[in-house]
Design a protein around this motif. Structure first.
Motif, PDB file in Angstrom:
ATOM      1  N   ILE A   1       0.839  -1.209   0.000  1.00 18.48           N
ATOM      2  CA  ILE A   1       0.000   0.000   0.000  1.00 18.48           C
ATOM      3  C   ILE A   1       0.866   1.247   0.000  1.00 18.48           C
ATOM      4  CG2 ILE A   1      -1.578   1.368   1.427  1.00 18.48           C
ATOM      5  CD1 ILE A   1      -2.819  -1.345   2.296  1.00 18.48           C
ATOM      6  N   TYR A   2       1.876   1.288   0.859  1.00 16.13           N
ATOM      7  CA  TYR A   2       2.717   2.481   0.923  1.00 16.13           C
ATOM      8  C   TYR A   2       3.691   2.569  -0.242  1.00 16.13           C
ATOM      9  CZ  TYR A   2       0.618   4.198   5.097  1.00 16.13           C
ATOM     10  OH  TYR A   2      -0.291   4.712   5.984  1.00 16.13           O
TER      11      TYR A   2
ATOM     12  N   THR B   1       4.571   5.696  -5.227  1.00 14.63           N
ATOM     13  CA  THR B   1       4.476   5.899  -6.679  1.00 14.63           C
ATOM     14  C   THR B   1       3.550   7.065  -7.006  1.00 14.63           C
ATOM     15  OG1 THR B   1       2.702   4.270  -6.935  1.00 14.63           O
ATOM     16  CG2 THR B   1       4.964   3.482  -7.219  1.00 14.63           C
ATOM     17  N   ILE B   2       2.490   7.211  -6.235  1.00 13.78           N
ATOM     18  CA  ILE B   2       1.583   8.352  -6.435  1.00 13.78           C
ATOM     19  C   ILE B   2       2.347   9.660  -6.250  1.00 13.78           C
ATOM     20  CG2 ILE B   2      -0.408   9.588  -5.473  1.00 13.78           C
ATOM     21  CD1 ILE B   2      -1.538   6.797  -4.691  1.00 13.78           C
TER      22      ILE B   2
ATOM     23  N   PRO C   1      -2.501   4.335  -9.704  1.00 12.44           N
ATOM     24  CA  PRO C   1      -2.249   3.782  -8.362  1.00 12.44           C
ATOM     25  C   PRO C   1      -3.106   4.446  -7.282  1.00 12.44           C
ATOM     26  CG  PRO C   1      -0.330   4.994  -9.148  1.00 12.44           C
ATOM     27  CD  PRO C   1      -1.285   4.914 -10.276  1.00 12.44           C
ATOM     28  N   TRP C   2      -3.492   5.701  -7.496  1.00 10.17           N
ATOM     29  CA  TRP C   2      -4.359   6.381  -6.540  1.00 10.17           C
ATOM     30  C   TRP C   2      -5.721   5.701  -6.499  1.00 10.17           C
ATOM     31  CZ3 TRP C   2      -8.728   9.661  -7.309  1.00 10.17           C
ATOM     32  CH2 TRP C   2      -9.120  10.374  -6.184  1.00 10.17           C
ATOM     33  N   ILE C   3      -6.263   5.352  -7.664  1.00 11.08           N
ATOM     34  CA  ILE C   3      -7.559   4.660  -7.718  1.00 11.08           C
ATOM     35  C   ILE C   3      -7.456   3.293  -7.058  1.00 11.08           C
ATOM     36  CG2 ILE C   3      -9.209   3.567  -9.301  1.00 11.08           C
ATOM     37  CD1 ILE C   3      -8.810   5.991 -11.152  1.00 11.08           C
ATOM     38  N   VAL C   4      -6.362   2.573  -7.299  1.00  9.79           N
ATOM     39  CA  VAL C   4      -6.169   1.269  -6.651  1.00  9.79           C
ATOM     40  C   VAL C   4      -6.141   1.431  -5.129  1.00  9.79           C
ATOM     41  CG1 VAL C   4      -4.522  -0.632  -6.327  1.00  9.79           C
ATOM     42  CG2 VAL C   4      -5.035   0.211  -8.628  1.00  9.79           C
TER      43      VAL C   4
ATOM     44  N   TRP D   1      10.460   2.460   4.163  1.00 14.91           N
ATOM     45  CA  TRP D   1      11.357   1.950   3.129  1.00 14.91           C
ATOM     46  C   TRP D   1      10.594   1.632   1.840  1.00 14.91           C
ATOM     47  CZ3 TRP D   1      10.713  -2.776   0.870  1.00 14.91           C
ATOM     48  CH2 TRP D   1       9.893  -3.680   1.534  1.00 14.91           C
ATOM     49  N   SER D   2       9.396   1.066   1.949  1.00 12.65           N
ATOM     50  CA  SER D   2       8.621   0.739   0.748  1.00 12.65           C
ATOM     51  C   SER D   2       8.074   2.006   0.101  1.00 12.65           C
ATOM     52  CB  SER D   2       7.500  -0.242   1.059  1.00 12.65           C
ATOM     53  OG  SER D   2       6.559   0.332   1.927  1.00 12.65           O
TER      54      SER D   2
END
Length: 185
Positions: free
Chosen positions: A88-89, A94-95, A109-112, A175-176
């Motif tokens: 998720i993070y 990426t957003i 990715p925002w919609i996901v 980190w992610s």
């Protein structure tokens, strides 16, 4: 002057009695406020993280088998839940990275993230609110107002907690998040 109340102490004056009762009342109110805040915190944790903890539990049972040791299932549940939050993070990173480069693909990715993180818990809350009504009341306007209202309110609250357009992440998954930002920048 002695107090005439049945729960007054021997030799206690009226002023001492009233001061003691006021203090007891204030302490009880503070305790009730604290318990309500704790209950609200637990509901918030359940709404925000409950679906992901349950998904981690289902993955752990699928991975280990349902007959596995409970301690192993608990450990794997925690690990899988952590990995879900890392994904998720990563998407949040990426957003942020794509928005910083003014690339409109950040919307995907925002919609996901909205679908997974906001609408799933909102659907669960809405289901609990709908369960308050018996099936013969499903046509009632209050059923629709309460179920849709709880859906919208919980979705907005969860969205505000995650703040997908804000460049921040909890320390345990940073980190992610940074990886997502780095790969898209």
């Amino acid at each position: 002057m002695k107090s005439n109340e049945s729960d007054s102490y021997y030799g206690e004056s009226e002023e001492e009695y009233l001061a003691r009762k006021t203090e007891e009342s204030n302490a009880t109110g503070g305790l009730m406020a604290g318990l309500f805040a704790l209950l609200l915190f637990c509901v918030k944790i359940f709404v925000i993280y409950g679906a992901f903890i349950y998904a981690g539990f289902l993955l752990a049972r699928k991975f280990l088998g349902s007959e596995s040791d409970k301690v192993k299932i608990l450990g794997y549940t925690i690990a899988f839940t952590y990995l879900i939050f890392c994904v998720i993070y990563f998407f949040k990173g990426t957003i942020i990275g794509l928005r910083a480069k003014n690339r409109n693909i950040w919307i995907l990715p925002w919609i996901v993230c909205i679908l997974v993180c906001c609408l799933t818990p909102a659907f669960i809350v809405s289901s609990f609110a709908a369960a308050l009504f018996s099936p013969e009341h499903y046509d009632n306007i209050w059923y629709k107002i309460i179920s849709w209202g709880s859906f919208i309110i919980s979705a907005v609250c969860v969205y505000n907690i995650y703040a997908f357009k804000t460049p921040s992440a909890p320390r345990f998954v940073s980190w992610s998040y940074r990886l997502g930002v780095k790969l898209t920048s």
